[in-house]
Enzyme design. Structure first.
Site, short mmCIF file in Angstrom:
data_model
loop_
_atom_site.label_atom_id
_atom_site.label_comp_id
_atom_site.label_asym_id
_atom_site.label_seq_id
_atom_site.Cartn_x
_atom_site.Cartn_y
_atom_site.Cartn_z
N LYS A 33 39.57 51.21 38.78
CA LYS A 33 40.35 51.33 39.94
C LYS A 33 41.90 51.01 39.88
O LYS A 33 42.70 51.45 40.31
CB LYS A 33 39.65 50.27 40.94
CG LYS A 33 40.48 50.27 42.54
CD LYS A 33 39.47 49.41 43.41
CE LYS A 33 40.19 49.11 44.86
NZ LYS A 33 39.40 48.33 45.43
N GLU B 195 40.87 47.73 53.43
CA GLU B 195 39.90 46.73 53.27
C GLU B 195 39.91 45.50 54.00
O GLU B 195 38.81 45.35 54.74
CB GLU B 195 39.85 46.26 51.69
CG GLU B 195 39.52 47.32 50.73
CD GLU B 195 39.80 46.99 49.09
OE1 GLU B 195 40.34 46.01 48.81
OE2 GLU B 195 39.74 47.85 48.30
N ASP C 87 41.50 38.08 50.33
CA ASP C 87 40.53 38.79 49.60
C ASP C 87 40.76 38.42 48.00
O ASP C 87 41.56 39.08 47.52
CB ASP C 87 40.57 40.32 49.82
CG ASP C 87 39.79 41.11 49.17
OD1 ASP C 87 39.00 40.63 48.04
OD2 ASP C 87 39.80 42.22 49.45
N ASP D 282 32.48 50.26 49.67
CA ASP D 282 33.65 49.80 49.21
C ASP D 282 33.69 49.72 47.80
O ASP D 282 32.76 49.47 46.98
CB ASP D 282 33.06 47.88 49.60
CG ASP D 282 34.29 47.09 48.98
OD1 ASP D 282 34.93 47.47 48.18
OD2 ASP D 282 33.78 45.86 48.92
#
Ligand code: ADP
Ligand code: MG
Length: 620
Positions: free
Chosen positions: A87, A181, A203, A26
């Site tokens: 990211k 994800e 999320d 992850d």
């Protein structure tokens, strides 16, 4: 098959063979993790001191690179050399980024962070994190990884996925697949209980909020819709609380370092409120003589209500986009869903208690580890393989060696797509259906999957036949292509088997080639299309002249021949625009002739021929 990367049936290791090591990673904006499924349990791999979460922070210094909590510890000393949240910039060009902060500069079109050790791209930063995770796994498992599954947000575009893949390659990792994800989280919950239904994945991480609606059917996840806010996360809760604390402690001007300290205090306070109704926040680490601030959960909830509501709005929109009437399961992912208010509002919105039995920080990595174990080749025969998208486009060859795409890459499966085609020549009674895979415009640049023939098309003029070509990819990834002539119902089909699977790196190579050749391919396609049109006009007019050339007087005939000659000459050149222009002129030059032919055929239809003429023709 080509379509989806599945281990070949029978490729499962023999009983005595070494179990292959697949890792689930992850790669988060704030935190990253690596997990491994050992055949029994999924464990998130921890460092020597027992910490499983690795802050996604990289510190560059003269002796090299440090990653994670030790990099985080270095922030205060040299924050220009310490990079967080890389990211957010993965696969982005200068134009995509409105505010990169002072660390960011653009070198040509690529973004890089300016460090005292030179410019570092987001790919390099991510690669350092992935490398550290791989090191950790190597130590924990005392084995090299055979392959990794890395999770990416469902909304990541091709460039962002490509950048993630590059980062992994740079770290020397073999990428089995990039997994969405939310799909990973659903796998972590869904595989064991074998459930079906509609799943919402909420999320809320450190920097981003993502919501996805998935449909699980026969072990296959389909992403129905994704939404969210790429600028909403736990950091925003920290910021809201930091501003409140600063105000209440009566602190005015803060240095950059005090400001960072304040944010850290806010974050700790926020996390403490998850387990406590009320807390006293010490401000002494920010400014030594600053008074503590009393804080309770409901005050914090009102401070951050706007942020929570933004996430709920995105959920509502996502449900609308997914066109579902009910959600059966709700999965919570991301450290920020530990805040009690989140479970409450999410339960109220979807009308059911969210699943949160798996640690929301670990659930994505754990799902990825399960998937990695399957993809690396450890699955037993009866285990369901989870597939969610076609990695490359699927299509057929059309006239002139061009590709017509029916199923674009990244289409969720199962999927059925159909398109009507026709014959190119008069009297054509058969048609070869050539099934190809790839992103390029020309068949020669794509991968050939199968070829089959549809016979028994009744002879008709070119363009009159109606042939429906259907592509169907089922839940197991099998592609069936069928072709059916509509007037007679004649049909033929082919099934392409998974045994011809492409490795992930071949997929990546094909994509890279398609990006590289995109402009040239498009030009070539336009030229081919114009040439086909011109060729058809030449052929049709030549045939018509043979049949009815007597309708033209010598000067008309000469003019038409000249126009055809000009088009024939132009055909050899590679100039699309000139060819199109000549084509238009030639087409115009045929108009008078076409009108005369029309008149003649009407006269014939009106009885220009006698019955005797027919008899004579039939019995000469
Ligand atoms: P990402 O996926 O963006 O890397 P994570 O899922 O790791 O992020 O979540 C990190 C966020 O979760 C941080 O903002 C952190 O403060 C928050 N968080 C972690 N634990 C708690 C907690 N107990 N209460 C509230 N927020 C928490
Ligand atoms: Mg996350």
């Amino acid at each position: 098959m080509v379509l989806l990367q599945i281990a070949e049936p029978g490729a499962a290791p023999a009983a005595h063979a070494r179990r292959k090591v697949g890792l689930g990673i992850d790669l988060g904006t704030t935190n990253s993790l690596v997990a491994h499924f050992d055949g029994q349990d999924t464990q998130v791999l921890a460092d020597e001191s027992g910490h499983s979460i690795v802050p996604s922070v990289v510190h560059y210094h003269p002796d090299g690179v440090t990653v994670g909590s030790s990099a985080l510890a270095a922030v205060d000393g040299a924050h220009h050399d310490t990079i967080a949240s890389a990211k957010r910039f993965m696969g982005r060009a200068r134009d995509d980024v409105s505010d990169g902060g002072h660390l960011l500069f653009a070198e040509g079109d690529t973004l890089a962070f300016a460090t005292s050790q030179g410019p570092k791209t987001p790919v390099e930063v991510s690669s350092a994190i992935l490398g550290a995770l791989a090191d950790r796994a190597r130590t924990a498992l005392a084995q090299e990884a055979d392959g990794v599954v890395i999770t990416v947000p469902a909304y990541f575009d091709d460039a962002q996925r490509q950048a993630t893949r590059q980062a992994a390659e740079l770290a020397g990792l073999r990428v089995l697949r990039l997994l969405n994800e939310p799909t990973a989280a659903a796998i972590a919950y869904g595989l064991d209980s074998d459930e079906e239904g509609v799943i919402a994945v909420y999320d809320l991480g450190g920097g981003t909020f993502d919501v996805s609606i998935l449909r699980l059917h026969r072990g296959v996840f389909e992403v129905l819709a994704t939404g969210g806010d790429s600028a909403l996360g736990g950091d925003d809760f920290d910021l809201a609380l930091a501003n409140f604390l600063q105000h209440h402690a009566g602190l005015n001007q803060l240095t950059a370092s005090q400001r960072r300290q304040l944010l850290a205090v806010a974050r700790q306070a926020k996390e403490a409120l998850t387990h406590n109704e009320a807390i006293r926040v010490s401000m002494s680490t920010v400014v030594s003589d600053a008074p503590p601030v009393e804080l309770n959960r409901s005050a914090f909830n009102s401070l951050t209500a706007d942020l929570v509501n933004r996430s709920l709005d995105a959920c509502r929109q996502c449900v609308i986009d997914a066109q579902v009437t009910a959600v059966d399961r709700v999965v919570l992912v991301g450290g920020s869903t530990r805040m009690p208010i989140i479970s409450e509002v999410v339960a109220a919105l979807f009308g059911r208690e969210p699943l949160n039995s798996i640690d929301p920080d670990l659930v994505v990595a754990m799902g990825a580890a399960r998937q990695a174990d399957v993809l690396v080749g450890n699955r037993t025969g009866d285990e369901m393989v989870l597939l969610d998208v076609t990695p490359l486009s699927l299509g057929v060859e059309t006239y002139g060696g061009l590709v017509e795409r029916l199923v674009p890459r990244n289409t969720t499966i199962p999927v059925t797509r159909a398109q009507e085609f026709t014959t190119a020549r008069d009297g054509q009674t058969g048609l070869v259906v050539h099934v190809v895979q790839g992103e390029r415009e020309q068949v020669v640049d794509c991968r050939s999957l199968a070829r089959f023939e549809l016979k028994g098309i009744p002879p008709m003029v070119a363009g009159a036949a109606r042939i429906l070509v259907t592509f169907q990819v089922d839940a197991d990834g099998l592609l069936e292509v069928s072709a059916r002539e509509e007037t007679t119902g004649t049909s033929a089909h082919v099934v392409v088997k998974p045994a011809y699977g492409l490795a992930d790196d071949q997929v990546a190579e094909m994509l890279r080639a398609s990006y590289e050749h995109a402009a040239a391919d498009m030009q070539a396609r336009q030229l081919t299309e114009a040439q086909i049109e011109a060729q058809q006009l030449l052929e049709a007019t030549t045939a018509a002249l043979e049949a009815d050339g007597d309708l033209l007087d010598p000067s008309e005939r000469a003019a038409l021949d000249a126009a055809l000659g000009a088009l024939r000459d132009q055909l050899a050149s590679n100039d699309v625009d000139a060819l199109r222009q000549t084509f238009d002129q030639t087409a115009k030059a045929t108009e008078g002739f076409a009108a005369k032919r029309m008149d003649r055929s009407i006269q014939e239809a009106l009885g220009g021929l006698s019955v005797a003429d027919f008899d004579e023709e039939l019995n000469p």
